[in-house]
Write a protein that holds these residues in place. Structure first.
Motif, PDB file in Angstrom:
ATOM      1  N   LEU A  70      65.027  62.961  59.476  1.00 41.09           N
ATOM      2  CA  LEU A  70      65.528  64.096  58.706  1.00 41.09           C
ATOM      3  C   LEU A  70      64.419  65.119  58.479  1.00 41.09           C
ATOM      4  N   HIS A  71      63.241  64.649  58.074  1.00 41.32           N
ATOM      5  CA  HIS A  71      62.116  65.552  57.840  1.00 41.32           C
ATOM      6  C   HIS A  71      61.688  66.218  59.146  1.00 41.32           C
ATOM      7  N   ARG A  72      61.735  65.473  60.226  1.00 44.80           N
ATOM      8  CA  ARG A  72      61.327  66.001  61.528  1.00 44.80           C
ATOM      9  C   ARG A  72      62.244  67.152  61.960  1.00 44.80           C
ATOM     10  N   ILE A  73      63.542  66.955  61.800  1.00 40.56           N
ATOM     11  CA  ILE A  73      64.505  67.981  62.211  1.00 40.56           C
ATOM     12  C   ILE A  73      64.422  69.197  61.303  1.00 40.56           C
ATOM     13  N   CYS A  74      64.257  68.973  59.992  1.00 42.26           N
ATOM     14  CA  CYS A  74      64.101  70.100  59.067  1.00 42.26           C
ATOM     15  C   CYS A  74      62.866  70.932  59.419  1.00 42.26           C
ATOM     16  N   ALA A  75      61.777  70.270  59.728  1.00 44.00           N
ATOM     17  CA  ALA A  75      60.549  70.981  60.087  1.00 44.00           C
ATOM     18  C   ALA A  75      60.733  71.772  61.381  1.00 44.00           C
ATOM     19  N   GLN A  76      61.477  71.209  62.328  1.00 41.54           N
ATOM     20  CA  GLN A  76      61.732  71.919  63.586  1.00 41.54           C
ATOM     21  C   GLN A  76      62.574  73.168  63.341  1.00 41.54           C
ATOM     22  N   LEU A  77      63.584  73.054  62.509  1.00 48.23           N
ATOM     23  CA  LEU A  77      64.425  74.207  62.202  1.00 48.23           C
ATOM     24  C   LEU A  77      63.620  75.300  61.500  1.00 48.23           C
ATOM     25  N   GLN A  78      62.637  74.894  60.705  1.00 46.38           N
ATOM     26  CA  GLN A  78      61.804  75.868  59.986  1.00 46.38           C
ATOM     27  C   GLN A  78      61.036  76.783  60.933  1.00 46.38           C
ATOM     28  N   ILE A  79      60.564  76.234  62.040  1.00 40.83           N
ATOM     29  CA  ILE A  79      59.697  77.028  62.913  1.00 40.83           C
ATOM     30  C   ILE A  79      60.466  77.753  64.008  1.00 40.83           C
ATOM     31  N   ALA A  88      59.602  69.766  52.926  1.00 36.01           N
ATOM     32  CA  ALA A  88      58.386  69.529  52.156  1.00 36.01           C
ATOM     33  C   ALA A  88      58.223  68.049  51.803  1.00 36.01           C
ATOM     34  N   LYS A  89      59.308  67.317  51.752  1.00 32.48           N
ATOM     35  CA  LYS A  89      59.228  65.900  51.431  1.00 32.48           C
ATOM     36  C   LYS A  89      58.555  65.114  52.550  1.00 32.48           C
ATOM     37  N   ALA A 111      57.512  60.553  60.260  1.00 34.61           N
ATOM     38  CA  ALA A 111      58.244  59.319  60.562  1.00 34.61           C
ATOM     39  C   ALA A 111      59.746  59.449  60.338  1.00 34.61           C
ATOM     40  N   ASN A 112      60.129  60.231  59.349  1.00 36.73           N
ATOM     41  CA  ASN A 112      61.538  60.334  58.972  1.00 36.73           C
ATOM     42  C   ASN A 112      62.255  61.347  59.865  1.00 36.73           C
TER      43      ASN A 112
END
Length: 235
Positions: free
Chosen positions: A150-159, A232-233, A147-148
């Motif tokens: 910020l979390h969505r973009i961080c997760a995308q950058l991770q992969i 991770a959040k 939903a967030n």
């Protein structure tokens, strides 16, 4: 423009081919150039060839019923694409566009298909790549469930495909940084995570202010520990 066997040999999928097989395929191959936003493959009829990205970056995308772009995955330099139609003869499932100037090597399907399936090592590489794509799609769906923004973009950058400079090792207690080479634009990321470009831009400003991201020309330097902690959040 025909290609040399040495050019074909630089692609990981074709490295195991014999000189004779490469010599047979080289005269059949051609190089095509695309400008930014150029259509490399269209969704619809089966693609009659297997493609290799020689230079640049491509993005696979589709459109919703409302006409909104949906990013699916990136094609990086040295990778192959168009393999689904080659395998099953069915339709090309998505559009492939150039995110900037790109060069693509094209091999006709009727000639390359028997080679792929008669060589056990090539068949295994092809199968592993398909499995990787499936896993990417699963990860992409998981990202869209966050939903967030910020979390969505961080997760995308991770992969995203990242590269650590060769020979660079972190000192004890220091964080290893990774590089995202030729980082996608905010708009390209926005359609991957179903956000507006403005939201991605604001989020990048937050990440840069927190020391998670640093720009170096067209590349991004990522503090992996900080990025992982933020992502991770959203779990």
């Amino acid at each position: 423009m025909a290609v040399h066997t040495l050019l074909l040999q630089q692609f990981p999928l074709l490295k195991s081919l014999t000189p004779e097989a490469l010599a047979h395929l080289a005269p059949l191959a051609s190089v095509r150039e695309f400008a930014k936003r150029g259509m490399v493959l269209e969704k619809g009829p089966p693609a009659p060839f297997l493609c290799f990205l020689l230079e640049g970056r491509l993005q696979a995308l589709d459109f919703t019923a409302e006409g909104r772009e949906v990013g699916l995955y990136f094609v990086e330099q040295g990778d192959f694409f168009g393999e689904l139609s080659l395998i099953d003869g069915e339709s090309q499932p998505e559009f492939i566009i150039a995110t900037g100037r790109a060069q693509v090597v094209v091999l006709p399907g009727p000639e390359i298909r028997p080679v792929l399936f008669s060589n056990a090592q090539l068949a295994e590489t092809l199968t592993r790549r398909l499995a990787q794509r499936v896993r990417q799609q699963i990860s992409q769906r998981q990202i869209l469930a966050l939903a967030n923004p910020l979390h969505r973009i961080c997760a995308q950058l991770q992969i995203m495909n990242s590269a650590t400079p060769e020979g660079v090792a972190p000192a004890p207690g220091q964080t290893r940084h990774v590089f995202i080479i030729r980082a996608p634009t905010h708009q390209e990321l926005a359609i991957m995570v179903n956000l507006t470009r403005e939201t991605v831009t604001r989020t990048f400003q937050v990440l840069q202010s927190q020391g998670v991201l640093t720009r170096q020309g067209d590349d991004l330097v990522v503090d992996r520990a900080k990025l992982d902690q933020l992502a991770a959040k959203g779990d």
